[in-house]
Design a protein around this motif. Structure first.
Motif, PDB file in Angstrom:
ATOM      1  N   ARG A  91       0.899  -1.269  -0.025  1.00 55.46           N
ATOM      2  CA  ARG A  91       0.090  -0.113  -0.111  1.00 55.46           C
ATOM      3  C   ARG A  91       1.044   1.062  -0.188  1.00 55.46           C
ATOM      4  O   ARG A  91       0.446   2.033  -0.910  1.00 55.46           O
ATOM      5  N   ARG A  92       2.138   1.908   0.735  1.00 53.28           N
ATOM      6  CA  ARG A  92       2.744   2.553   1.059  1.00 53.28           C
ATOM      7  C   ARG A  92       3.647   2.481  -0.290  1.00 53.28           C
ATOM      8  O   ARG A  92       3.630   4.068  -0.608  1.00 53.28           O
ATOM      9  N   LEU A  93       3.755   1.448  -1.233  1.00 55.88           N
ATOM     10  CA  LEU A  93       4.519   1.723  -2.224  1.00 55.88           C
ATOM     11  C   LEU A  93       4.028   2.436  -3.383  1.00 55.88           C
ATOM     12  O   LEU A  93       3.981   3.368  -3.905  1.00 55.88           O
ATOM     13  N   MET A  94       2.852   1.944  -3.675  1.00 54.02           N
ATOM     14  CA  MET A  94       1.514   2.329  -4.712  1.00 54.02           C
ATOM     15  C   MET A  94       1.099   3.609  -4.141  1.00 54.02           C
ATOM     16  O   MET A  94       1.250   4.400  -4.860  1.00 54.02           O
ATOM     17  N   GLN A  95       1.408   4.571  -2.928  1.00 59.04           N
ATOM     18  CA  GLN A  95       0.729   5.550  -3.185  1.00 59.04           C
ATOM     19  C   GLN A  95       2.284   6.666  -2.814  1.00 59.04           C
ATOM     20  O   GLN A  95       2.424   7.408  -3.815  1.00 59.04           O
ATOM     21  N   GLY A  96       3.364   5.643  -2.627  1.00 60.77           N
ATOM     22  CA  GLY A  96       4.607   6.480  -3.419  1.00 60.77           C
ATOM     23  C   GLY A  96       4.964   6.927  -5.061  1.00 60.77           C
ATOM     24  O   GLY A  96       5.201   8.401  -5.148  1.00 60.77           O
ATOM     25  N   ILE A  97       4.465   5.451  -5.174  1.00 62.94           N
ATOM     26  CA  ILE A  97       4.021   5.829  -6.853  1.00 62.94           C
ATOM     27  C   ILE A  97       3.248   6.894  -7.676  1.00 62.94           C
ATOM     28  O   ILE A  97       3.719   7.865  -8.529  1.00 62.94           O
ATOM     29  N   LEU A  98       2.126   6.684  -6.578  1.00 68.77           N
ATOM     30  CA  LEU A  98       1.362   8.126  -7.141  1.00 68.77           C
ATOM     31  C   LEU A  98       1.879   9.397  -6.747  1.00 68.77           C
ATOM     32  O   LEU A  98       1.254  10.454  -7.495  1.00 68.77           O
ATOM     33  N   ALA A  99       2.749   9.639  -5.727  1.00 69.62           N
ATOM     34  CA  ALA A  99       3.256  10.958  -5.067  1.00 69.62           C
ATOM     35  C   ALA A  99       3.717  11.136  -6.039  1.00 69.62           C
ATOM     36  O   ALA A  99       4.017  12.368  -6.559  1.00 69.62           O
ATOM     37  N   HIS A 100       4.747  10.030  -6.631  1.00 76.07           N
ATOM     38  CA  HIS A 100       5.411  11.238  -7.084  1.00 76.07           C
ATOM     39  C   HIS A 100       5.051  11.184  -9.075  1.00 76.07           C
ATOM     40  O   HIS A 100       5.562  12.272  -9.189  1.00 76.07           O
ATOM     41  N   GLN A 101       3.601  10.386  -9.768  1.00 80.11           N
ATOM     42  CA  GLN A 101       3.510  10.800 -11.166  1.00 80.11           C
ATOM     43  C   GLN A 101       1.565  12.257 -10.147  1.00 80.11           C
ATOM     44  O   GLN A 101       1.201  12.648 -11.246  1.00 80.11           O
ATOM     45  N   GLY A 102       1.848  12.425  -8.930  1.00 82.06           N
ATOM     46  CA  GLY A 102       0.828  14.316  -9.046  1.00 82.06           C
ATOM     47  C   GLY A 102      -0.623  13.041  -8.775  1.00 82.06           C
ATOM     48  O   GLY A 102      -0.750  13.702  -9.037  1.00 82.06           O
TER      49      GLY A 102
END
Length: 392
Positions: free
Chosen positions: A363-374
């Motif tokens: 879950r945290r990994l996907m949050q990081g991906i989403l944050a990276h791409q706004g």
């Protein structure tokens, strides 16, 4: 369900009880709506659709850690509960079906002693089983877990994929799929049969309804073949034949694998897909699962057909396997930089260092991906994280 829970809670001496479900993206906990046909309002029913942030609330902490929480301190551990809780206490109990997280249960009473907490835990388990059994055909539950409307292709794919998390005492497999409300061609599957954990991750070309149909056909061909005791190459051939017959001209990449949960022996095939990653002792083992991939499936007729090679490796206790689609590492931030495999590996390793279970690390990994791409992915991003933790 709210009425049943309230009546059960009253028998336990509770002054309040309510159920909250995690949304599709696991960002918020949403209160189950009060029944429209109730003869009288239920005491303590939320006004409107109450929403709690999973990363910024006590309820969210119960969801993330899977440990009962109160405003004062942690109330429970794997070995039991504290003797008592301060008077007028409020507790948040994780709602878990097997090892799959669904949400939380809020309980309140003048006092929550160990006996009451144990009974509340049993009630939370019963509520989780009810939610899991009804969610596939209850629009109330489905709508509670959604924060906006899904596209048609996303609706199609979510109808085909299994629960996000499955597992036993020896293995845990968890997956996430984004953009959750607008996914096009990515899909995943994981299932348990005796000591075998089966894994599939597919990525169909395009981002439209035909792409969703392509992935749905691939999952159906995979399940039909493996349930008839087909091998991994048999599954690839079945997918290829189904695409040629029903959705010609659409390419699809995939990783299909089996893990023997008793021995840790991993076998897999790779058809044009990014290589899986092996995380061991808190670092990624370079090139551990890199092999020459087979061609993607769904190539035009007339090309020579060959069976994909089957690869094998031996896992060690505690190893994690990360399978991902190319939309994960190719996600670009506002500065144009790709998320990249190294950043992906770093977040997974940090999650392991923090002792996070696979579902929360993912879950945290996907949050990081989403944050990276706004929070605006330009391509589907699907990740499956498998942890082998044999009993000692």
């Amino acid at each position: 369900m709210p009425g049943l829970l309230w009546r059960a809670g009253r028998r336990l001496g509770l002054t309040h009880i309510w159920l909250y479900l995690a949304d599709v993206q696991q960002e918020e906990l949403v209160a189950l709506p009060a029944p429209m046909n109730a003869r009288e309002p239920l005491p303590g029913a939320p006004r409107g659709q109450e929403v709690l942030d999973i990363d910024r609330s006590l309820a969210g902490r119960a969801y993330r850690t899977e440990v009962l929480q109160s405003g004062a301190e942690d109330l429970g551990t794997d070995n039991g509960f504290e003797e008592s809780v301060p008077r007028g206490a409020v507790g948040w109990l994780p709602l878990v079906d097997g090892i799959g997280r669904l949400g939380v249960l809020r309980v309140a009473a003048p006092a929550l002693d160990a006996r009451t907490l144990a009974r509340c835990q049993a009630l939370a388990s019963a509520a989780a089983l009810t939610v899991a059994s009804k969610a596939s055909f209850s629009d109330v539950l489905v709508q509670t877990m959604r924060r906006r409307t899904m596209t048609m292709q996303a609706e199609l794919l979510w109808a085909f994929v299994p629960p996000r998390t499955v597992g036993t005492r020896s293995v845990t497999s968890s997956a996430v799929l984004e953009p959750a409300y607008d996914v096009g061609g990515d899909a995943f599957d994981h299932s348990l049969a005796g000591r075998r954990l089966h894994l599939t991750l597919v990525d169909a070309m395009g981002h439209d309804l035909a792409s969703g149909g392509c992935s749905a056909v691939a999952l159906a061909a995979c399940r039909s073949t493996r349930r008839a005791d087909g091998t991994l190459p048999d599954i690839a051939e079945a997918i290829d034949a189904a695409l040629a017959q029903w959705i010609p001209g659409r390419l699809l990449t995939c990783v299909v694998a089996d893990l023997d949960t008793a021995t840790g022996r991993l076998t897999w095939i790779n058809c044009g897909h990014p290589a899986p990653l092996l995380v061991r002792d808190r670092h990624v083992v370079d090139g551990a699962l890199e092999r020459v991939p087979h061609l993607p499936l769904g190539l035009p007729a007339g090309l020579p057909l060959t069976r994909p090679d089957v690869h094998t490796t031996q896992l060690e206790p505690g190893d994690r396997i990360l399978i991902h689609s190319d939309g994960v590492i190719e996600a670009r931030g506002r500065d144009g930089q790709m998320f990249g495999e190294q950043r992906l590996a770093d977040i997974v390793v940090r999650g392991m260092a923090d002792g996070l279970p696979a579902p929360e690390a993912l879950r945290r990994l996907m949050q990081g991906i989403l944050a990276h791409q706004g929070s605006r992915l330009r391509d589907d991003a699907t990740i499956m994280l498998v942890e082998w933790h044999p009993e000692r």
